[in-house]
Design a protein around this motif. Structure first.
Motif, short mmCIF file in Angstrom:
data_model
loop_
_atom_site.label_atom_id
_atom_site.label_comp_id
_atom_site.label_asym_id
_atom_site.label_seq_id
_atom_site.Cartn_x
_atom_site.Cartn_y
_atom_site.Cartn_z
N SER A 105 -24.90 -14.64 -29.89
CA SER A 105 -25.21 -16.09 -30.28
C SER A 105 -27.38 -16.09 -29.95
CB SER A 105 -24.63 -16.42 -29.16
OG SER A 105 -25.99 -16.48 -27.92
N ARG A 106 -27.73 -15.03 -30.30
CA ARG A 106 -29.43 -15.29 -30.56
C ARG A 106 -29.23 -14.80 -31.94
NH1 ARG A 106 -32.84 -15.93 -26.53
NH2 ARG A 106 -31.98 -16.35 -24.83
N VAL A 107 -28.99 -15.20 -32.80
CA VAL A 107 -29.26 -15.44 -34.12
C VAL A 107 -31.25 -15.56 -34.92
CG1 VAL A 107 -26.91 -15.85 -35.14
CG2 VAL A 107 -28.40 -17.85 -35.04
N GLY A 108 -31.85 -16.11 -33.90
CA GLY A 108 -32.97 -16.17 -34.65
C GLY A 108 -33.86 -14.80 -35.21
N GLU A 109 -35.19 -15.57 -35.88
CA GLU A 109 -35.20 -13.91 -36.63
C GLU A 109 -36.16 -13.22 -35.40
OE1 GLU A 109 -35.77 -11.75 -39.34
OE2 GLU A 109 -34.20 -12.85 -39.39
N LYS A 110 -37.11 -13.52 -34.57
CA LYS A 110 -37.72 -12.81 -33.46
C LYS A 110 -36.21 -11.74 -33.27
CE LYS A 110 -37.62 -15.13 -28.94
NZ LYS A 110 -38.19 -16.38 -28.27
N ARG A 112 -32.87 -10.55 -34.29
CA ARG A 112 -33.24 -9.38 -35.58
C ARG A 112 -33.33 -8.73 -35.57
NH1 ARG A 112 -29.27 -10.74 -39.40
NH2 ARG A 112 -28.55 -12.49 -38.93
N ALA A 113 -35.36 -9.19 -35.32
CA ALA A 113 -36.39 -7.75 -35.92
C ALA A 113 -36.57 -7.09 -34.32
CB ALA A 113 -37.86 -9.05 -35.95
N ARG A 114 -36.23 -7.44 -33.14
CA ARG A 114 -36.24 -6.52 -32.28
C ARG A 114 -34.85 -5.67 -32.32
NH1 ARG A 114 -36.44 -8.03 -25.81
NH2 ARG A 114 -36.56 -6.03 -25.49
N ALA A 115 -34.33 -6.10 -32.70
CA ALA A 115 -33.18 -5.58 -32.56
C ALA A 115 -33.08 -4.00 -33.79
CB ALA A 115 -31.46 -6.41 -32.96
N PHE A 116 -33.26 -4.47 -35.23
CA PHE A 116 -33.32 -3.57 -36.04
C PHE A 116 -34.49 -2.23 -35.81
CE2 PHE A 116 -30.57 -7.09 -38.23
CZ PHE A 116 -29.78 -5.84 -39.13
N GLU A 117 -35.81 -3.46 -35.18
CA GLU A 117 -37.08 -2.00 -34.69
C GLU A 117 -36.13 -1.10 -33.81
OE1 GLU A 117 -40.09 -4.36 -32.76
OE2 GLU A 117 -40.55 -5.40 -34.67
N ARG A 122 -26.30 -3.17 -37.57
CA ARG A 122 -26.27 -4.44 -38.15
C ARG A 122 -26.03 -5.50 -37.27
NH1 ARG A 122 -24.48 -1.20 -41.38
NH2 ARG A 122 -23.67 -0.87 -43.20
N TYR A 123 -25.78 -6.38 -37.43
CA TYR A 123 -26.26 -8.06 -36.65
C TYR A 123 -26.21 -8.73 -37.19
CZ TYR A 123 -29.29 -10.18 -33.60
OH TYR A 123 -30.53 -11.25 -32.94
N LEU A 124 -24.57 -9.46 -35.91
CA LEU A 124 -23.66 -10.41 -36.50
C LEU A 124 -23.75 -11.61 -35.55
CD1 LEU A 124 -20.50 -8.64 -36.81
CD2 LEU A 124 -21.90 -9.45 -39.27
N GLY A 125 -23.80 -13.00 -35.47
CA GLY A 125 -23.55 -13.90 -35.13
C GLY A 125 -23.09 -14.72 -34.24
N LYS A 126 -22.77 -14.64 -33.57
CA LYS A 126 -21.50 -15.45 -32.97
C LYS A 126 -21.65 -16.86 -32.48
CE LYS A 126 -21.41 -12.64 -28.39
NZ LYS A 126 -21.68 -12.33 -27.22
N PRO A 127 -20.43 -17.43 -32.85
CA PRO A 127 -18.76 -16.68 -33.50
C PRO A 127 -18.79 -15.69 -34.46
CG PRO A 127 -18.76 -18.96 -34.05
CD PRO A 127 -19.28 -18.99 -33.14
#
Length: 150
Positions: A105-110, A112-117, A122-127
């Motif tokens: 549910s954490r769809v904010g850019e920070k 997403r960026a941390r996850a890709f770092e 891949r990164y999907l938002g809930k729902p």
């Protein structure tokens, strides 16, 4: 006496190679039982084998027993969150290449960026849309198969 090769501790646990499997194994890691059940049902309907874990520590036990082909990972969980789990996976040579799809549910850019770092794929938002989740899994399995054939 025959001589036996000495074993290093890193040789002892060799998980089943994904290529040996009939059906790809997907590990769904989410503290929500509803999300685990819904995701598992969708994946099983498409022919995948599914294991579920309620948090990062539970997921670690699973990957040490049996290496999944793909991991679907929530970020916010008790005990060990998705960031910690992804970091662990990427820092261990045995698990480094397992594709990770974050579903959060954490769809904010920070976030997403941390996850890709940390190295998620891949990164999907809930729902999430079933089709998006399934295409992410399918693409990552195809990419991994192609990399293994090289």
């Amino acid at each position: 006496l025959p001589s036996f090769p000495t074993r290093r501790s890193s040789d002892l646990q060799v998980p089943l190679a994904p290529a040996v499997r009939q059906r790809p194994l997907v590990l769904v890691v989410d503290d929500s039982i509803t999300m685990r059940k819904v995701s598992a049902r969708v994946l099983e309907r498409e022919g995948y084998e599914v294991q579920t874990a309620k948090d990062g520590l539970d997921a670690l036990e699973h990957v040490h027993e049996r290496l999944p082909d793909v991991i679907l990972l929530d970020l916010e969980m008790p005990r060990m969150d998705g960031y910690e789990f992804a970091g662990y996976m990427r820092n261990d040579p045995r698990f480094r290449d397992v594709p990770i799809v974050v579903i959060t549910s954490r769809v904010g850019e920070k976030h997403r960026a941390r996850a890709f770092e940390l190295g998620v794929n891949r990164y999907l938002g809930k729902p999430y849309q079933e089709a998006d989740m399934l295409s992410a899994v399918t693409e990552l399995l195809a990419e991994r198969r192609a990399a293994n054939e090289r």
